[in-house]
Design a protein around this motif. Structure first.
Motif, PDB file in Angstrom:
ATOM      1  N   GLY A   1      -5.570  -5.376  -4.322  1.00 39.85           N
ATOM      2  CA  GLY A   1      -7.079  -5.776  -4.705  1.00 39.85           C
ATOM      3  C   GLY A   1      -7.810  -4.694  -4.604  1.00 39.85           C
ATOM      4  O   GLY A   1      -8.824  -4.374  -5.336  1.00 39.85           O
ATOM      5  N   THR A   2      -7.609  -3.419  -3.757  1.00 41.60           N
ATOM      6  CA  THR A   2      -8.419  -2.171  -3.483  1.00 41.60           C
ATOM      7  C   THR A   2      -7.455  -1.165  -3.723  1.00 41.60           C
ATOM      8  O   THR A   2      -6.833  -0.637  -2.929  1.00 41.60           O
ATOM      9  CB  THR A   2      -8.961  -2.358  -2.249  1.00 41.60           C
ATOM     10  OG1 THR A   2      -9.871  -3.247  -1.918  1.00 41.60           O
ATOM     11  CG2 THR A   2      -9.889  -0.970  -2.153  1.00 41.60           C
TER      12      THR A   2
ATOM     13  N   LYS B   1      -1.240  -5.567  -9.818  1.00 39.29           N
ATOM     14  CA  LYS B   1      -2.697  -6.104  -9.708  1.00 39.29           C
ATOM     15  C   LYS B   1      -2.823  -7.211  -9.068  1.00 39.29           C
ATOM     16  O   LYS B   1      -3.827  -7.570  -8.209  1.00 39.29           O
ATOM     17  CB  LYS B   1      -3.262  -6.013 -11.040  1.00 39.29           C
ATOM     18  CG  LYS B   1      -3.535  -4.772 -11.969  1.00 39.29           C
ATOM     19  CD  LYS B   1      -4.107  -4.955 -13.285  1.00 39.29           C
ATOM     20  CE  LYS B   1      -5.707  -5.537 -13.380  1.00 39.29           C
ATOM     21  NZ  LYS B   1      -6.217  -5.777 -14.679  1.00 39.29           N
TER      22      LYS B   1
ATOM     23  N   THR C   1       0.973  -1.322   0.036  1.00 39.32           N
ATOM     24  CA  THR C   1       0.118  -0.099  -0.105  1.00 39.32           C
ATOM     25  C   THR C   1       0.664   1.204  -0.007  1.00 39.32           C
ATOM     26  O   THR C   1       0.264   2.370  -0.088  1.00 39.32           O
ATOM     27  CB  THR C   1      -0.814   0.086   1.163  1.00 39.32           C
ATOM     28  OG1 THR C   1      -0.322  -0.142   2.483  1.00 39.32           O
ATOM     29  CG2 THR C   1      -1.800  -1.240   1.221  1.00 39.32           C
TER      30      THR C   1
ATOM     31  N   SER D   1      -7.741   1.911  -3.923  1.00 36.16           N
ATOM     32  CA  SER D   1      -7.844   3.117  -2.985  1.00 36.16           C
ATOM     33  C   SER D   1      -7.106   3.014  -1.844  1.00 36.16           C
ATOM     34  O   SER D   1      -6.784   3.919  -1.118  1.00 36.16           O
ATOM     35  CB  SER D   1      -9.518   3.182  -2.638  1.00 36.16           C
ATOM     36  OG  SER D   1     -10.070   2.083  -1.986  1.00 36.16           O
ATOM     37  N   MET D   2      -6.646   1.774  -1.298  1.00 36.60           N
ATOM     38  CA  MET D   2      -5.800   1.710  -0.307  1.00 36.60           C
ATOM     39  C   MET D   2      -4.381   1.923  -0.369  1.00 36.60           C
ATOM     40  O   MET D   2      -3.651   2.387   0.618  1.00 36.60           O
ATOM     41  CB  MET D   2      -5.717   0.053   0.219  1.00 36.60           C
ATOM     42  CG  MET D   2      -7.091  -0.355   0.822  1.00 36.60           C
ATOM     43  SD  MET D   2      -7.239  -2.083   1.148  1.00 36.60           S
ATOM     44  CE  MET D   2      -6.091  -2.039   2.440  1.00 36.60           C
TER      45      MET D   2
END
Length: 660
Positions: free
Chosen positions: A366-367, A362, A288, A369-370
């Motif tokens: 998974g998200t 990818k 992240t 926005s994190m």
């Protein structure tokens, strides 16, 4: 019960997604690997030299007739003490081209010697330097290059001056000594490009002339204002060219392939071996933030500011920042519009590198926005960059011409914004054509430019740069299309080893693509087998393999379109490509791709694909494996139905493709 029900899927996953077919630990390494390892141990810096100018006989190449007797286009022998001549010798004696180092990383990793590749990454690329203290001279005097990135005030990336580029942290928590005493170490640098060719020392000793030369004396004949200190003519490193392709090779393709191989092909989110932090302080990966991704990913992200600044409005990527012009273009006349130049080869390499990096991110994020910082930028911008680069590559970049009834096709060498460089003379570049086929894939090229385009491009390369005629032994560096399209290349005696090894792999990929066309398939198979046999033979028999196991750069000395010369000396790039070729490992596809060469049915003269140790996929084995899966699947399904009294299961199979 669970085990039986899962058996068909387990077997299928083992076959399709199992570890890559790398050599076993008990396999005997080739002599070429030993040579590549010794290219690293130069005692100066943790980097592999790109060439070895000391021949296996112990003689310096610069003392041989092969060097002394070459004449220029005017038929004259050139002076040996010009800055151009001195720079060439120093580059071959001291230099490391970053794209050579990238394929060297992959070759060593394939043979489980990736620790050397990691040392190079950590101690050179991460630290942005090749040394800051000279053990042979005055204490504190720089031994190597204290900065490898082109971030001085005379460089401009698009509209952004290099000093104004966004700052990035050094990968791997690396630092640099502060310029002033008692100051904290430097932890960030502008995210500019690395220079293409680096050296373990700034003051270099010419292997022919020595440590000083009149050509370097200031104020005359050297009139460069920034080296007014050099009144005695000390020879220093003065090659600061760069390119987008070089930087994608160095910071994305080489390190990501090393990371993939090092982890046994398990680089996805199921990997238990990927770690972050440093070798001295290992941390789990969060994916992240900057510190939450592996160091190899940090290195890729560290050139993001330069990439952002060099994207053209057309979707492609400019080749170089505006600043010092390329050192040695034809006739020493720099292209006045070089900062508006988009080279096709650079963009094909960028497309492959972006696709690799995007695939890895990818898998783990998974998200989106994190994610934060440069990681967030990458996960959000990469899909746009990939699509933009693909659009640029696949629209209006192929030249078409005829000689009589014969049609030829080739990718343009490059564009000045939207104006293609005319397809004549030096602009026909063999490496551009082969890189396109390997990085884009023949299927993508044919889809964009018409059925059979990849094959026609290869025929063009053979005709204008091939050597040996019907008994093809290799290809050169470029072809000449004089007015009217008549004549053949002037280089038809020159065999460039790395281009030939790339051509072998490209022909293998195309043979797979055209498997339903016996004529094309068999022609391509013949071509790659002829080249393979010729190039892998000893130099005493006309091949490229020298007595020390290295592959020489070429079979003769000849000037290239860039102005530099290609020479018959051991080459790290060519030798590394020989190892990749034996493993059928395409460096432009994460994991090397799966190249298989199916036998055409019915071919007039069936030619079996290359099998045995080192092949990535052997069709017969695949066929038998699929049959085993089917049989096991039927047996398992029968058992399940007997135990459960019926029922059905739905299976989905995932097919691994070989194109980026």
């Amino acid at each position: 019960d669970t085990m039986i029900r899962s058996l068909p899927l387990i077997v299928l996953l083992v076959l399709v997604f199992g570890e890559d077919d790398f050599p076993s630990p008990s396999a005997t390494p080739p002599q070429s690997l030993d040579w590549l390892m010794k290219q690293f141990t130069n005692g100066r810096a943790a980097m592999p030299r790109s060439w070895k100018d000391i021949l296996p006989s112990g003689e310096s190449f610069w003392d041989t007739p092969a060097y002394r007797n070459v004449r220029n286009a005017m038929g004259k022998k050139i002076p040996l003490d010009t800055r151009q001549a001195i720079a060439e010798r120093n580059m071959h004696h001291w230099g490391t081209r970053l794209e050579d180092a990238a394929v060297w990383q992959i070759a060593l990793s394939i043979w489980d010697e990736g620790r050397h590749a990691e040392m190079y990454e950590r101690n050179v690329l991460y630290t942005d330097a090749t040394g800051s203290a000279n053990p042979d001279s005055t204490p504190g005097e720089p031994a190597g290059l204290t900065s490898l990135r082109l971030v001085a005030k005379n460089f401009q990336y698009g509209k952004i001056l290099a000093p104004d580029l966004a700052m990035v942290s050094f990968p791997g928590n690396s630092t640099k000594p502060a310029k002033a005493k008692h100051q904290p170490p430097i932890r960030q640098v502008q995210g500019g490009y690395f220079q293409r060719t680096i050296t373990p020392r700034y003051f270099v000793v010419d292997p022919l002339l020595g440590a000083t030369a009149m050509a370097y004396q200031t104020p005359w004949p050297n009139t460069e204002g920034d080296v007014s200190w050099d009144t005695s003519g000390v020879i220093f490193w003065d090659m600061w060219e760069t390119s987008t392709g070089t930087n994608v090779y160095a910071t994305i393709i080489g390190p990501l392939q090393r990371l993939y191989i090092e982890n046994g092909g398990k680089i996805g989110n199921s990997s238990k071996t990927l770690t972050c932090g440093t070798i001295w302080n290992v941390q789990p990966c969060t994916w992240t933030s900057w510190n939450g991704v592996p160091n190899a990913i940090q290195l890729a992200l560290s050139i993001w500011p330069a990439l952002e600044a060099l994207q053209s409005p057309t979707g492609g990527w400019y080749t170089t920042p505006n600043g010092d012009p390329p050192f040695n273009l034809p006739q020493n006349t720099p292209d006045p519009n070089y900062a508006q130049l988009l080279l096709f080869q650079d963009n094909a390499v960028a497309y492959a590198g972006f696709s690799m990096l995007n695939a890895v991110l990818k898998m783990h994020i998974g998200t989106p926005s994190m994610a934060t910082g440069w990681v967030a930028k990458a996960i959000n911008e990469l899909p746009k960059w990939i699509n933009g680069t693909k659009t640029w590559l696949t629209k209006g970049k192929v030249a078409t011409w005829k000689t009589g009834t014969q049609q030829w096709k080739a990718f343009y060498y490059g564009m000045h914004d939207t104006a293609p460089i005319p397809m004549n003379g030096a602009a026909f570049d063999v490496a551009t054509q082969l890189t396109a086929i390997l990085a884009m894939g023949p299927a993508s090229i044919d889809k964009a430019y018409g059925s059979g385009t990849s094959y026609t491009i290869w025929q063009t390369v053979k005709h204008f740069a091939g050597v040996g005629g019907s008994n093809l032994v290799g290809v050169g560096i470029g072809g000449m299309m004089p007015t009217g399209g008549k004549g053949v290349a002037p280089n038809n005696k020159l065999v460039a080893t790395q281009n030939t090894l790339m051509a072998i792999m490209a022909c293998q990929m195309m043979a797979m693509k055209y498997s339903s066309n016996p004529t094309k398939h068999n022609s391509l198979t013949t071509d790659y087998k002829q080249m393979q046999a010729a190039i892998s033979s000893p130099t005493t028999q006309g091949g490229a393999v020298m007595a020390d196991g290295s592959y020489r750069d070429a079979n003769m000395r000849q000037q290239m379109a860039s102005g530099w010369y290609i020479n018959p000396v051991g080459a790290t790039g060519a030798t590394s490509w020989s190892i990749l070729g034996k493993q059928l490992y395409n460096p432009f596809i994460l994991g090397g791709g799966k190249i298989s060469l199916p036998v055409v049915s019915p071919p007039p003269n069936p030619t079996p694909p290359p099998g045995g140790k080192g092949s990535k996929v052997v069709p017969i084995v695949v066929g038998v494996s699929i049959a085993v899966v089917v049989v096991l699947g039927l047996v398992a399904a029968f058992v399940v139905r007997r135990q459960q009294g019926g029922g059905s299961e739905k299976a989905s199979l995932i097919n691994k493709q070989g194109n980026v």
